[in-house]
Design an enzyme around this catalytic site. Structure first.
Site, PDB file in Angstrom:
ATOM      1  N   ASN A  45     -23.850 -47.772 -18.142  1.00 17.50           N
ATOM      2  CA  ASN A  45     -23.950 -46.520 -18.887  1.00 17.50           C
ATOM      3  C   ASN A  45     -25.424 -46.188 -19.135  1.00 17.50           C
ATOM      4  OD1 ASN A  45     -23.772 -48.765 -20.652  1.00 17.50           O
ATOM      5  ND2 ASN A  45     -23.148 -47.493 -22.370  1.00 17.50           N
ATOM      6  N   GLU A  47     -27.432 -43.601 -21.459  1.00 15.75           N
ATOM      7  CA  GLU A  47     -27.286 -42.648 -22.552  1.00 15.75           C
ATOM      8  C   GLU A  47     -28.489 -41.703 -22.633  1.00 15.75           C
ATOM      9  OE1 GLU A  47     -26.367 -44.976 -26.026  1.00 15.75           O
ATOM     10  OE2 GLU A  47     -24.316 -45.287 -25.319  1.00 15.75           O
ATOM     11  N   CYS A  56     -21.288 -42.532 -18.168  1.00 12.63           N
ATOM     12  CA  CYS A  56     -20.551 -43.798 -18.253  1.00 12.63           C
ATOM     13  C   CYS A  56     -20.867 -44.702 -17.052  1.00 12.63           C
ATOM     14  CB  CYS A  56     -19.053 -43.539 -18.263  1.00 12.63           C
ATOM     15  SG  CYS A  56     -18.444 -42.766 -19.753  1.00 12.63           S
ATOM     16  N   GLU A  58     -18.826 -46.276 -15.156  1.00 16.84           N
ATOM     17  CA  GLU A  58     -17.916 -46.079 -14.016  1.00 16.84           C
ATOM     18  C   GLU A  58     -18.413 -44.966 -13.109  1.00 16.84           C
ATOM     19  OE1 GLU A  58     -17.263 -46.326 -17.176  1.00 16.84           O
ATOM     20  OE2 GLU A  58     -15.355 -47.321 -17.571  1.00 16.84           O
ATOM     21  N   CYS A  90     -12.897 -44.048 -19.882  1.00 18.78           N
ATOM     22  CA  CYS A  90     -12.606 -42.816 -20.632  1.00 18.78           C
ATOM     23  C   CYS A  90     -11.824 -41.846 -19.740  1.00 18.78           C
ATOM     24  CB  CYS A  90     -13.901 -42.187 -21.137  1.00 18.78           C
ATOM     25  SG  CYS A  90     -14.833 -41.288 -19.883  1.00 18.78           S
ATOM     26  N   CYS A  93     -13.767 -40.318 -16.779  1.00 19.20           N
ATOM     27  CA  CYS A  93     -13.950 -41.266 -15.670  1.00 19.20           C
ATOM     28  C   CYS A  93     -12.652 -41.465 -14.896  1.00 19.20           C
ATOM     29  CB  CYS A  93     -14.476 -42.599 -16.185  1.00 19.20           C
ATOM     30  SG  CYS A  93     -16.226 -42.524 -16.630  1.00 19.20           S
TER      31      CYS A  93
END
Ligand code: THU
Length: 137
Positions: A45, A47, A56, A58, A90, A93
């Site tokens: 991830n 940010e 994310c 993924e 999530c 994703c």
């Protein structure tokens, strides 16, 4: 499974989590995606101080693979070392992964504890029916 086991793929996800840039949530995530040709692509991830721009792990792994020419991924592992229990991908994703993964593709996720969840893309994202929209790319 071809060439690499889910155990090994999960270990790659654990290693990828070390590279997470997560100064806001302090929640590191690593992902490892196995491409059809046996290549493993990893991501973490990333940010941003404008929180909604955070990426994310993924999708980070997926973008790595697609950018190298891969279009079909056959397995995914996700490691979230800052949670004792497993944390699944999530909703965003799940949608994006389903673009490049078959419903039966295995997914494993786990945290810092011993528990692992073994499931599939189709279980995580059922009734996915818009693939026919894609033309040649
Ligand atoms: N995160 C992921 O990278 N993957 C998941 O499956 C769940 C959440 C990230 C997004 C954000 O950087 C942090 O974890 C906290 O939500």
């Amino acid at each position: 499974m071809t060439e690499i086991t889910m155990d090994a793929l999960f270990q790659e996800a654990q290693k990828a989590a070390c590279f997470a840039y997560a100064p806001y949530s302090r929640f590191r995530v690593g992902a490892a995606l196995l491409a059809e040709d046996g290549t493993v692509y990893t991501g973490c991830n990333v940010e941003n101080r404008s929180f909604g721009l955070s990426l994310c792990a993924e999708r980070s792994a997926l973008v790595q693979g697609v950018s190298k020419g891969s279009r079909i991924f056959i397995a995914l592992a996700i490691a979230s070392p800052d949670s004792v229990s497993p944390v699944g991908p999530c909703g965003a994703c799940r949608q994006v992964l389903s673009e490049f993964m078959a419903p039966e593709a295995p997914v494993r996720f786990g945290g810092s504890g011993h528990e692992r969840v073994d499931t599939t893309i189709g279980f995580l994202y059922p009734y996915d029916s818009l693939h026919d929209l894609a033309g040649p790319a």
